[in-house]
Design an enzyme around this catalytic site. Sequence first.
Site, PDB file in Angstrom:
ATOM      1  N   GLU A 139     -39.935  61.481 106.981  1.00  0.00           N
ATOM      2  CA  GLU A 139     -40.506  60.135 107.054  1.00  0.00           C
ATOM      3  C   GLU A 139     -41.828  60.204 107.819  1.00  0.00           C
ATOM      4  OE1 GLU A 139     -39.937  56.739 106.106  1.00  0.00           O
ATOM      5  OE2 GLU A 139     -41.796  56.586 107.233  1.00  0.00           O
ATOM      6  N   HIS A 173     -11.021  32.627 111.447  1.00  0.00           N
ATOM      7  CA  HIS A 173     -10.536  33.636 112.392  1.00  0.00           C
ATOM      8  C   HIS A 173      -9.318  34.321 111.814  1.00  0.00           C
ATOM      9  CE1 HIS A 173      -9.597  35.525 116.216  1.00  0.00           C
ATOM     10  NE2 HIS A 173      -8.340  35.162 116.019  1.00  0.00           N
TER      11      HIS A 173
HETATM   12  P1  NAI Z   1     -39.312  51.608 101.196  1.00  0.00           P
HETATM   13  O1  NAI Z   1     -40.596  50.911 101.223  1.00  0.00           O
HETATM   14  O2  NAI Z   1     -38.075  50.919 101.621  1.00  0.00           O
HETATM   15  O3  NAI Z   1     -39.396  52.945 102.076  1.00  0.00           O
HETATM   16  C1  NAI Z   1     -40.346  53.930 101.846  1.00  0.00           C
HETATM   17  C2  NAI Z   1     -40.476  54.787 103.080  1.00  0.00           C
HETATM   18  O4  NAI Z   1     -41.259  55.913 102.756  1.00  0.00           O
HETATM   19  C3  NAI Z   1     -41.169  54.098 104.245  1.00  0.00           C
HETATM   20  O5  NAI Z   1     -40.403  54.254 105.405  1.00  0.00           O
HETATM   21  C4  NAI Z   1     -42.513  54.811 104.330  1.00  0.00           C
HETATM   22  O6  NAI Z   1     -43.005  54.876 105.639  1.00  0.00           O
HETATM   23  C5  NAI Z   1     -42.155  56.183 103.804  1.00  0.00           C
HETATM   24  N1  NAI Z   1     -43.263  56.946 103.241  1.00  0.00           N
HETATM   25  C6  NAI Z   1     -44.281  56.500 102.467  1.00  0.00           C
HETATM   26  N2  NAI Z   1     -45.087  57.520 102.109  1.00  0.00           N
HETATM   27  C7  NAI Z   1     -44.553  58.636 102.638  1.00  0.00           C
HETATM   28  C8  NAI Z   1     -44.910  60.026 102.607  1.00  0.00           C
HETATM   29  N3  NAI Z   1     -45.977  60.453 101.927  1.00  0.00           N
HETATM   30  N4  NAI Z   1     -44.126  60.898 103.281  1.00  0.00           N
HETATM   31  C9  NAI Z   1     -43.050  60.466 103.967  1.00  0.00           C
HETATM   32  N5  NAI Z   1     -42.677  59.184 104.036  1.00  0.00           N
HETATM   33  C10 NAI Z   1     -43.403  58.284 103.364  1.00  0.00           C
HETATM   34  O7  NAI Z   1     -39.184  52.157  99.699  1.00  0.00           O
HETATM   35  P2  NAI Z   1     -37.941  52.711  98.884  1.00  0.00           P
HETATM   36  O8  NAI Z   1     -36.876  53.193  99.796  1.00  0.00           O
HETATM   37  O9  NAI Z   1     -38.535  53.670  97.912  1.00  0.00           O
HETATM   38  O10 NAI Z   1     -37.417  51.439  98.141  1.00  0.00           O
HETATM   39  C11 NAI Z   1     -38.253  50.797  97.174  1.00  0.00           C
HETATM   40  C12 NAI Z   1     -37.932  49.338  97.035  1.00  0.00           C
HETATM   41  O11 NAI Z   1     -36.631  49.146  96.545  1.00  0.00           O
HETATM   42  C13 NAI Z   1     -38.049  48.641  98.360  1.00  0.00           C
HETATM   43  O12 NAI Z   1     -39.072  47.695  98.228  1.00  0.00           O
HETATM   44  C14 NAI Z   1     -36.730  47.972  98.564  1.00  0.00           C
HETATM   45  O13 NAI Z   1     -36.914  46.623  98.882  1.00  0.00           O
HETATM   46  C15 NAI Z   1     -35.984  48.104  97.240  1.00  0.00           C
HETATM   47  N6  NAI Z   1     -34.602  48.495  97.496  1.00  0.00           N
HETATM   48  C16 NAI Z   1     -33.791  47.650  98.170  1.00  0.00           C
HETATM   49  C17 NAI Z   1     -32.504  48.000  98.469  1.00  0.00           C
HETATM   50  C18 NAI Z   1     -31.657  47.075  99.248  1.00  0.00           C
HETATM   51  O14 NAI Z   1     -32.017  45.926  99.406  1.00  0.00           O
HETATM   52  N7  NAI Z   1     -30.536  47.522  99.772  1.00  0.00           N
HETATM   53  C19 NAI Z   1     -31.953  49.288  98.054  1.00  0.00           C
HETATM   54  C20 NAI Z   1     -32.904  50.109  97.399  1.00  0.00           C
HETATM   55  C21 NAI Z   1     -34.158  49.705  97.128  1.00  0.00           C
END
Ligand code: NAI
Length: 455
Positions: free
Chosen positions: A203, A439
């Site tokens: 990360e 509860h």
């Molecule tokens: P995310 O935006 O949640 O996380 C991406 C992470 O990658 C961030 O922490 C960022 O700092 C890091 N990052 C970016 N570039 C990087 C690099 N070059 N090297 C290392 N780290 C890097 O995106 P994610 O997990 O791909 O999810 C995508 C979308 O899907 C999100 O917008 C999310 O809202 C949605 N999603 C929601 C879920 C839920 O509500 N439970 C479950 C899965 C996805």
Amino acid sequence: MYDLIVIGGGPAGYLGAERAGHAGMKVCLFEKRSLGGVCLNEGCVPSKALLNSAKIYEHTIHGAPYGVIAENAKIDHKAVVARRGKVVKTLVSGVGMQMKGAKVEVVMEQATIKGRVPGGFKVEAAGKEYEATRLLICAGSVPVMPGIPGLREHYATGFVLTNREILELPEVPKELVIIGGGVIGLEMGAYYSVAGSHVTVIEMLDHIAGPTDGEIRTILQKEYEKRGITFLLGAKVTGVADGKVLCEKDGKPMEVPADKVLCSIGRRANFQELGLESIGVETNRMGIVTDACGRTNIENVYASGDINGHVMLAHTAYRESEVAVNTMLGKKDTMRYHANPSVIYTQPEVAMVGLTEEQAKEAGIDYEMKKLSMRYSGRFVAENEGADGLCKILVDKKHRNIIGVHMIGGYASEIIWGAAQMIENELRVKDAKEIIFPHPTVSEIIREVLWQFDD
Ligand code: NAI
């Protein structure tokens, strides 16, 4: 001519089409892949199927303190993946039924906007033209795949995966490297670490779980470190090569061995090949520009869901489409994002709504915070041997209304909507204290924390 053409059959598209159909509009919906979109086919739903198998397995192997002895429990990954397929199939056919119920015509083809016609717009799919008075664009998002050397090349060979491929891996990789410690990375890391992978999360920020409350994301990280996940924080990925990911941490180059690599560094709106330019729909870096009613700059053209780049959550997409359809029908409705819950379905679950302490400070809001361990809930203690969790509530100091609720622990995902209601309705502490909670439930923790505040 249709009253409405919907482009995209994910949560935003199918829900919008359904609401419009039930309201009496003649609707046609286009989907190029599978009804249900990313959420149903390769996102929210199948990942929950995998995570539930991990949960059952963990409950089984840690059953002894509960008087449950199960020997030789193991995860049959192939069966887990097969069940995921079954769940998806059932729900996709359910969406098809919903469309039939709302008399929505579904065309399983890629649609492109071709321009205006008198009184509306023209859309082409598989060589055929369709016309409608209104458009609702819900083409969703695609994974971000940056120009890190070797990343895209290794995606083509199947060494690098996105949220789509990771859900149907036939084998559990020994070494799974996850680039990006956000929601997808954490949820998939949670499953594969239980299924037998050694998981390394790389990360770039100095913390996982993005904008989650600082204390809660630290608890989550520690929990997963205990289970063997390695976190390389503040690390920059510099390349992907055969069998390894190259990165740099604290100025030092590192090589992390990998059998598979998951790229989960965010998603971006999918608006490039829709023909938006043929009618002049405005876009920006994030996606299609919309107002709080889902309207674009072109009259009778609406957009909702990931395509507008606002929040990228399925439940937000549902509501955005309802607002857009209500606006089409002349009903007053606007989108509000301040009480929009979000969940990370790890084990323990993380759920939050409203402002974090970090956000409240940044916004200059004078707030008061109270928190309690989940162990103040009798139900939590009865069901979670040796485990802990946290519930944290933020209240506006002057107005005494609830502005943020953050939880980590079992059932958090099922409780958080109630907290969202408190924020949405601007409930003050005094009023919220009067709510009767069932509860014994873990939800009572919210009541316990509320009673820590003065009125
Ligand atoms: P995310 O935006 O949640 O996380 C991406 C992470 O990658 C961030 O922490 C960022 O700092 C890091 N990052 C970016 N570039 C990087 C690099 N070059 N090297 C290392 N780290 C890097 O995106 P994610 O997990 O791909 O999810 C995508 C979308 O899907 C999100 O917008 C999310 O809202 C949605 N999603 C929601 C879920 C839920 O509500 N439970 C479950 C899965 C996805």
